[in-house]
Each structure stands twice: as structure tokens, then as C-alpha cells.
Design a protein around this motif. Structure first.
Motif, PDB file in Angstrom:
ATOM      1  N   THR A 106      -1.739   0.673  -8.403  1.00 59.88           N
ATOM      2  CA  THR A 106      -0.868   1.857  -8.423  1.00 59.88           C
ATOM      3  C   THR A 106       0.588   1.443  -8.258  1.00 59.88           C
ATOM      4  O   THR A 106       1.476   1.925  -8.978  1.00 59.88           O
ATOM      5  CB  THR A 106      -1.267   2.830  -7.301  1.00 59.88           C
ATOM      6  OG1 THR A 106      -2.614   3.261  -7.513  1.00 59.88           O
ATOM      7  CG2 THR A 106      -0.353   4.041  -7.267  1.00 59.88           C
ATOM      8  N   TYR A 152      -2.799   7.138   3.722  1.00 58.85           N
ATOM      9  CA  TYR A 152      -2.558   7.097   2.280  1.00 58.85           C
ATOM     10  C   TYR A 152      -3.097   5.770   1.763  1.00 58.85           C
ATOM     11  O   TYR A 152      -2.618   4.705   2.157  1.00 58.85           O
ATOM     12  CB  TYR A 152      -1.059   7.202   1.984  1.00 58.85           C
ATOM     13  CG  TYR A 152      -0.445   8.535   2.326  1.00 58.85           C
ATOM     14  CD1 TYR A 152      -0.397   9.565   1.388  1.00 58.85           C
ATOM     15  CD2 TYR A 152       0.091   8.766   3.596  1.00 58.85           C
ATOM     16  CE1 TYR A 152       0.173  10.781   1.693  1.00 58.85           C
ATOM     17  CE2 TYR A 152       0.662   9.988   3.917  1.00 58.85           C
ATOM     18  CZ  TYR A 152       0.698  10.990   2.961  1.00 58.85           C
ATOM     19  OH  TYR A 152       1.263  12.202   3.267  1.00 58.85           O
ATOM     20  N   SER A 185      -4.421  11.676  -8.874  1.00 58.38           N
ATOM     21  CA  SER A 185      -4.382  10.763 -10.012  1.00 58.38           C
ATOM     22  C   SER A 185      -3.651  11.430 -11.163  1.00 58.38           C
ATOM     23  O   SER A 185      -3.443  12.642 -11.184  1.00 58.38           O
ATOM     24  CB  SER A 185      -5.802  10.373 -10.433  1.00 58.38           C
ATOM     25  OG  SER A 185      -6.541  11.519 -10.773  1.00 58.38           O
ATOM     26  N   ASP A 239       1.166  15.278  -9.344  1.00 51.04           N
ATOM     27  CA  ASP A 239       1.640  14.084 -10.047  1.00 51.04           C
ATOM     28  C   ASP A 239       3.044  13.721  -9.585  1.00 51.04           C
ATOM     29  O   ASP A 239       3.362  12.549  -9.345  1.00 51.04           O
ATOM     30  CB  ASP A 239       1.624  14.314 -11.555  1.00 51.04           C
ATOM     31  CG  ASP A 239       1.872  13.031 -12.329  1.00 51.04           C
ATOM     32  OD1 ASP A 239       1.469  11.963 -11.836  1.00 51.04           O
ATOM     33  OD2 ASP A 239       2.476  13.086 -13.407  1.00 51.04           O
ATOM     34  N   ILE A 260      -3.676   7.553  -5.900  1.00 51.57           N
ATOM     35  CA  ILE A 260      -3.573   7.347  -4.460  1.00 51.57           C
ATOM     36  C   ILE A 260      -4.530   8.359  -3.824  1.00 51.57           C
ATOM     37  O   ILE A 260      -4.874   9.363  -4.445  1.00 51.57           O
ATOM     38  CB  ILE A 260      -2.138   7.535  -3.911  1.00 51.57           C
ATOM     39  CG1 ILE A 260      -1.660   8.981  -4.111  1.00 51.57           C
ATOM     40  CG2 ILE A 260      -1.183   6.552  -4.530  1.00 51.57           C
ATOM     41  CD1 ILE A 260      -0.341   9.270  -3.415  1.00 51.57           C
ATOM     42  N   CYS A 309       5.235   7.036  -4.060  1.00 52.73           N
ATOM     43  CA  CYS A 309       5.379   5.625  -4.439  1.00 52.73           C
ATOM     44  C   CYS A 309       6.834   5.180  -4.345  1.00 52.73           C
ATOM     45  O   CYS A 309       7.135   4.073  -3.879  1.00 52.73           O
ATOM     46  CB  CYS A 309       4.852   5.398  -5.856  1.00 52.73           C
ATOM     47  SG  CYS A 309       3.052   5.474  -6.003  1.00 52.73           S
ATOM     48  N   ARG A 317       2.820  12.157  -6.178  1.00 54.96           N
ATOM     49  CA  ARG A 317       2.413  10.743  -6.262  1.00 54.96           C
ATOM     50  C   ARG A 317       3.603   9.854  -6.588  1.00 54.96           C
ATOM     51  O   ARG A 317       3.802   8.799  -5.967  1.00 54.96           O
ATOM     52  CB  ARG A 317       1.325  10.595  -7.334  1.00 54.96           C
ATOM     53  CG  ARG A 317       0.788   9.197  -7.517  1.00 54.96           C
ATOM     54  CD  ARG A 317      -0.209   9.146  -8.668  1.00 54.96           C
ATOM     55  NE  ARG A 317       0.406   9.512  -9.927  1.00 54.96           N
ATOM     56  CZ  ARG A 317       1.092   8.683 -10.698  1.00 54.96           C
ATOM     57  NH1 ARG A 317       1.233   7.413 -10.353  1.00 54.96           N
ATOM     58  NH2 ARG A 317       1.633   9.101 -11.824  1.00 54.96           N
TER      59      ARG A 317
END
Length: 319
Positions: A122, A116, A30, A172, A37, A179, A175
Motif C-alpha cells: 500500500t 491501522y 480498498s 478512498d 488498509i 497514507c 485512505r
């Protein structure tokens, strides 16, 4: 219609329960003010001889990458009570499941899968940040090998057992990279650039604010701002005015004055020093502009600031 449950998200120990496994290593990634995620590794030497349990409806997707191939009999999948049998699912193959469709599976052979868990919120936050249309669905042919996701998974797996192996900064970026890859590869709508009729997209607004912060001296050119936002100069100027309610030049002046207020109320700098640090050419220009916008001279404002409650709550560079 299935009613959405308030059960914990389908990851970690909760996902292990749905798969009738004793435990599962997991990691929640996060960032401040951003939805997370979660990564879960599901391992079983005997596989999944029975169909997995129903998963309560949730506004989220699961992207599953298999580190082991499916059994000789293939893998069976149910989604929205529709049955599919995938005869060949190689190692590195991917499946994507909408958790509002109650996905269930059966695979008699050994299982080593990494899930995942991605909330829709998100993906919404990600697409809003990059100025793209929101993602309604993710599409993937079951068992398609994804070399990029394989490498990303190999990179993050050690942190499931040693959560502090990587710093938060690294996670981070992972993530964001995840995405971006999922959206670019599996979302049909991602390539459609979202048009913000109200002005600049959120990421453009943030970038513009950063640039003004770095160039209070006025060296920033309109062409540079437009280029940074990927817009023509005329389009940028219109979008800027819709977003900030004024022209780029006048916005710069406002920010110089706001910066001057902070310096006046938090330091003992002279007016000439404040003028130069806030981006004005000299003290005279500073005093003239300050009085025109604030209604009083900088010196008078500074003297009154001591008795003014909340004076430090400036709006400088608010985005």
C-alpha cells in the motif's frame, strides 16, 4: 530469520485472537487496483494482563493510536525479542510496529486502541503515485500524541460498526489522506523526491494524459504541461520524450488521429464534423494528417472499418 506466514492479515478478528479478545470491530478500506488498509478497534476493560500472542511475519506495519492512556505501570513492548517499557503513554499516543519483527505487548489497564494495518504494498503504491522514494521504515517515539491522527480516527470510527455509513468515494480519500499523513510524519525517506531516469513519474504521466484529453484543440501550452508536472520546460520535454517516445506536439497529433478513428468507427458524423471534434482546424488538415500517419484517407479507413476486427480497441490516451 522468521519465515513469512500465509495466515490472514493481522487485523479484524485475526488481530483480536492475537490479543486474546473475543471480537473486534473492523473495516477494510480498498480502492480499485490499489492495496487496502484495514482499521481495527481493540477494546478490553481488563486490559492485556498477559503478553499478547506472537504475530506471524507479514510485510506490513501497524499504526496504533490509543484512545485510553497506558496503565499506571506503563506499557510493555517486545519487538524482535527486545524489551521496552513505556512508563507514560497518554490518550492519543501513537505506536508503530513492523509486523516482520513479531511485536507483542502487555498493558494491565483498560484498553481502547485503534490499529491501522498498512501493507508495504500500500505504501509502495502511494509513493510511486506521488513520485517519492519507497518507504523502508516508519519511525515513531512510543506514546507521541498525534492530533491529526486523533481527528482522522474520530472521523472513521463510526464506519467500523456501520460499514456503509460513508460512501466508497469518501473512504478512498480517507485512505489517501491517511497514507499521506503517515508518510509525511513518520517516514524519514518520504521527503526525498524520486528521480525517474526513464522519464515522467506515474502521476505526471497520468496528469499529462488527462490534459491532452481535455485539450485536443491544441490550446495546451508546453509551459502549462511543465508547470503541472513541477518541472522546467526543458526537463519536461526530455522526460516526455523518454516516456512517450516522441515529442509532446507529435503525441498530440497521434491522439487526434486515434480519437478520429473512434469517431469514424462508432458514429455517422461527416468527415468535417470528425475533423473539428478531434481537434483539427479543418477537414483538409485532418485528411492530410490522417493519410500521412495511417496510410489511407479517412473515408477509405471508415469504409474498411466495418470489416476490420477489433477496430474499437484504440490506444487513444493509453497511459
Amino acid at each position: 530469520m522468521r519465515v513469512e506466514s500465509h495466515q490472514p492479515g493481522a487485523y479484524g478478528g485475526q488481530m483480536a485472537k492475537y490479543f486474546r479478545l473475543g471480537k473486534a470491530d473492523s473495516l477494510v478500506i480498498s480502492a480499485a487496483s490499489k492495496p487496502p488498509i484495514a482499521v481495527t478497534r481493540l477494546v478490553s476493560n481488563v486490559g492485556l494482563p498477559e503478553r499478547t500472542a506472537s504475530i506471524p511475519s507479514e510485510k506490513a506495519f501497524v499504526v496504533s493510536i490509543h484512545l485510553t492512556p497506558a496503565s499506571d505501570r506503563g506499557q510493555e513492548i517486545w519487538a524482535d525479542d527486545k524489551y521496552s517499557r513505556i512508563p507514560v503513554w497518554p490518550s492519543g499516543g501513537v505506536g508503530i510496529y513492523d509486523l516482520e519483527s513479531n511485536p507483542r505487548t502487555r498493558n494491565p489497564g483498560p484498553v481502547d486502541w485503534v490499529h491501522y494495518h498498512i501493507p508495504r504494498s500500500t505504501l509502495d503504491a502511494f509513493t510511486d503515485d506521488v513520485g517519492r522514494s519507497r518507504i523502508e521504515s516508519l519511525r515513531c517515539l512510543y506514546g507521541t500524541v498525534d492530533p491529526v491522527l486523533i481527528r482522522m480516527t474520530q472521523m472513521v470510527l463510526p464506519s467500523l460498526q456501520v460499514p456503509h455509513r460513508f460512501c466508497e468515494f469518501f473512504l478512498d480519500y480517507f485512505r489517501l489522506l491517511f497514507c499521506a499523513h503517515i508518510a509525511r510524519t513518520y517516514a524519514p525517506s518520504f521527503e526525498v523526491i524520486k528521480r525517474f531516469s526513464g522519464g515522467l513519474a506515474p502521476w505526471q504521466k497520468r496528469r499529462v494524459t488527462e490534459l491532452f484529453r481535455e485539450h485536443l484543440d491544441g490550446t495546451l501550452r508546453l509551459t502549462t504541461l511543465a508547470d503541472e508536472c513541477g518541472l522546467s520546460v526543458s526537463h519536461f520535454a526530455r522526460s516526455f520524450r523518454r516516456t512517450f517516445g516522441t515529442s509532446a506536439h507529435r503525441y498530440l497529433i497521434f491522439q487526434r488521429v486515434e480519437m478520429a478513428k473512434i469517431l469514424l468507427s462508432t458514429s455517422d458524423r461527416s468527415l468535417s464534423e470528425v475533423a473539428l471534434e478531434a481537434g483539427f482546424s479543418d477537414q483538409a488538415a485532418f485528411s492530410r494528417t490522417f493519410k500521412a500517419l495511417v496510410g489511407t484517407s479517412p473515408g477509405q479507413w471508415k469504409r474498411e472499418a466495418v470489416h476490420r476486427p477489433g477496430v474499437l480497441r484504440s490506444t487513444v490516451f493509453a497511459a
